[in-house]
Design a protein around this motif. Structure first.
Motif, mmCIF file in Angstrom:
data_model
loop_
_atom_site.group_PDB
_atom_site.id
_atom_site.type_symbol
_atom_site.label_atom_id
_atom_site.label_comp_id
_atom_site.label_asym_id
_atom_site.label_seq_id
_atom_site.Cartn_x
_atom_site.Cartn_y
_atom_site.Cartn_z
ATOM 1 N N PRO A 164 0.799 -1.231 0.000
ATOM 2 C CA PRO A 164 0.000 0.000 0.000
ATOM 3 C C PRO A 164 0.828 1.276 0.000
ATOM 4 C CG PRO A 164 -0.014 -1.008 2.174
ATOM 5 C CD PRO A 164 0.656 -1.989 1.266
ATOM 6 N N LEU A 165 2.139 1.162 0.187
ATOM 7 C CA LEU A 165 3.004 2.343 0.165
ATOM 8 C C LEU A 165 3.680 2.533 -1.183
ATOM 9 C CD1 LEU A 165 4.716 2.043 3.673
ATOM 10 C CD2 LEU A 165 2.668 3.330 3.042
ATOM 11 N N ALA A 166 3.461 1.608 -2.097
ATOM 12 C CA ALA A 166 4.110 1.707 -3.406
ATOM 13 C C ALA A 166 3.422 2.768 -4.263
ATOM 14 C CB ALA A 166 4.071 0.361 -4.119
ATOM 15 N N SER A 167 4.220 3.463 -5.063
ATOM 16 C CA SER A 167 3.698 4.468 -5.986
ATOM 17 C C SER A 167 4.800 4.813 -6.975
ATOM 18 C CB SER A 167 3.250 5.732 -5.237
ATOM 19 O OG SER A 167 4.370 6.454 -4.761
ATOM 20 N N ARG A 192 10.554 -3.194 3.015
ATOM 21 C CA ARG A 192 11.920 -2.980 2.552
ATOM 22 C C ARG A 192 11.939 -2.478 1.105
ATOM 23 N NH1 ARG A 192 14.806 -8.449 4.924
ATOM 24 N NH2 ARG A 192 14.772 -7.848 7.124
ATOM 25 N N LEU A 193 11.012 -2.994 0.300
ATOM 26 C CA LEU A 193 10.943 -2.531 -1.085
ATOM 27 C C LEU A 193 10.640 -1.044 -1.137
ATOM 28 C CD1 LEU A 193 10.947 -3.114 -4.101
ATOM 29 C CD2 LEU A 193 8.539 -3.764 -3.911
ATOM 30 N N ALA A 194 9.735 -0.583 -0.268
ATOM 31 C CA ALA A 194 9.434 0.850 -0.208
ATOM 32 C C ALA A 194 10.684 1.634 0.173
ATOM 33 C CB ALA A 194 8.318 1.111 0.797
ATOM 34 N N LEU A 195 11.462 1.095 1.118
ATOM 35 C CA LEU A 195 12.684 1.782 1.534
ATOM 36 C C LEU A 195 13.718 1.814 0.414
ATOM 37 C CD1 LEU A 195 13.089 0.415 5.181
ATOM 38 C CD2 LEU A 195 12.323 2.688 4.462
ATOM 39 N N ILE A 196 13.813 0.736 -0.364
ATOM 40 C CA ILE A 196 14.730 0.732 -1.512
ATOM 41 C C ILE A 196 14.335 1.815 -2.504
ATOM 42 C CG2 ILE A 196 15.477 -0.597 -3.531
ATOM 43 C CD1 ILE A 196 15.284 -3.106 -1.811
ATOM 44 N N GLY A 197 13.037 1.913 -2.775
ATOM 45 C CA GLY A 197 12.562 2.946 -3.698
ATOM 46 C C GLY A 197 12.849 4.343 -3.192
ATOM 47 N N ILE A 198 12.627 4.568 -1.899
ATOM 48 C CA ILE A 198 12.905 5.877 -1.310
ATOM 49 C C ILE A 198 14.391 6.208 -1.410
ATOM 50 C CG2 ILE A 198 12.926 7.184 0.843
ATOM 51 C CD1 ILE A 198 10.366 5.690 1.622
ATOM 52 N N GLY A 220 -0.098 9.204 -7.702
ATOM 53 C CA GLY A 220 -0.084 7.755 -7.842
ATOM 54 C C GLY A 220 -0.229 7.017 -6.529
ATOM 55 N N LEU A 221 0.040 7.673 -5.414
ATOM 56 C CA LEU A 221 -0.134 7.061 -4.089
ATOM 57 C C LEU A 221 -1.554 7.247 -3.582
ATOM 58 C CD1 LEU A 221 1.130 5.738 -1.530
ATOM 59 C CD2 LEU A 221 1.601 8.067 -0.728
#
Length: 323
Positions: free
Chosen positions: A79-82, A139-145, A252-253
């Protein structure tokens, strides 16, 4: 009930879009707008060459960003992906800035192709790192950030090193429909016409993936293939949208979350309604941007960030125990 909600949402979008024709540095009466739309006249440039293409572009850009966000959240179950957090917007911005500081008067086809390539490149880097370490959604959200922050520092470096050439790039980076016209229309709408049907084709597969990969595989949804196609479509939708008007953040979020709140998790309805909500957000932001203090015009991206940043903090608190 769902059909009524959808109709009301589309109706609100149309009202806001038409209302945007009356608002700006030169407030206009409805009669003047209607007369100019059909017959031209002294206000032809303001209406037909400036405000009309702007609201049509705002609808297309918002729809692209909203559907892109719904695809990313659906396929990653995050839910945090965008597009912002996945580095697509930052990659597109870096590539466009790199071009604009070197060629300030770059043609639209060249700018669009370079910007889209930057978004795709950034997404490939993030996805490669993600699959290498098999991260949890958080963790994926953190990688994107992290990747987005790294790319953003590159943009800042370019702006500092090229202080004379930054004017065009700054207008683009802040996310604004200022100066956009009919020449950008084919890019966004032809892209949407090609990509949205492909996204809708994946709708039932995304529903099945929400049950888990094992269940999706059992019924023939092919999770890996679905994930790959959905990510490609999401990257293309976001990159084209950002290439048209710059980095309008958080659309997009927010759009998929609001659509999910109103219409549930069925992607056959969630995807188009995310597009409608995204279009409504961008149209509203663009209208307010030029109507708050005319003739001064704020970037639409600033207004979406004012809404999106607090909402993102709310999501972090809501999912603080989620892994």
């Amino acid at each position: 009930m769902i059909q009524l909600k959808a109709s009301m949402l589309v109706g609100t979008l149309l009202i806001c879009a038409v209302g945007s024709l009356f608002i700006g540095g030169t407030p206009l009466e409805p009669s003047a707008v209607i007369h100019t739309l059909w017959n031209g006249g002294d206000l032809d440039f303001i209406i037909n060459q400036y405000r009309l293409p702007r609201f049509l572009l705002a609808i297309g850009v918002g729809a692209g960003l909203g559907i892109s966000g719904a695809l990313i959240q659906g396929v990653l179950r995050n839910p945090l992906a965008s597009p912002d957090l996945m580095g697509i917007s930052a990659g597109t911005g870096f590539a466009a800035t790199l071009l604009l500081v070197d060629i300030p008067d770059a043609s639209l086809p060249l700018l669009a192709s370079v910007a889209i390539s930057g978004g795709i490149g950034a997404a490939i880097v993030i996805i490669t790192i993600a699959y290498k370490y098999n991260p949890t959604p958080a963790r994926l959200a953190l990688i994107g950030i992290a990747i987005s922050a790294f790319i953003s520092s590159g943009i800042d470096f370019l702006l500092i090193v090229h202080p004379v050439e930054i004017n065009t790039a700054m207008v683009w980076l802040t996310g604004s429909l200022w100066g956009r016209n009919w020449s950008q229309m084919p890019l966004i709408w032809l892209s949407l016409a090609c990509l949205i049907p492909c996204a809708m084709y994946l709708a039932w597969r995304l529903d099945l993936m929400g049950l888990g990969e094992e269940a999706a595989t059992t019924v023939g949804a092919q999770p890996e293939r679905t994930r790959f196609i959905a990510l490609i479509l999401s990257v293309l939708l976001a990159s084209v949208s950002v290439a048209v008007c710059g980095t309008i953040s958080f659309v997009g979020l927010l759009s998929p979350h609001l659509a999910r709140l109103l219409f549930g998790h069925n992607h056959k309805l969630l995807l188009p309604m995310s597009g409608v909500i995204g279009a409504l957000l961008v149209v509203t932001a663009d209208t307010l941007a030029r109507g708050i203090d005319p003739p001064l015009e704020l970037p639409a991206g600033v207004l979406t960030s004012l809404i999106g940043a607090p909402y993102f903090i709310f999501l972090l608190q809501r999912y603080q125990g989620w892994k």
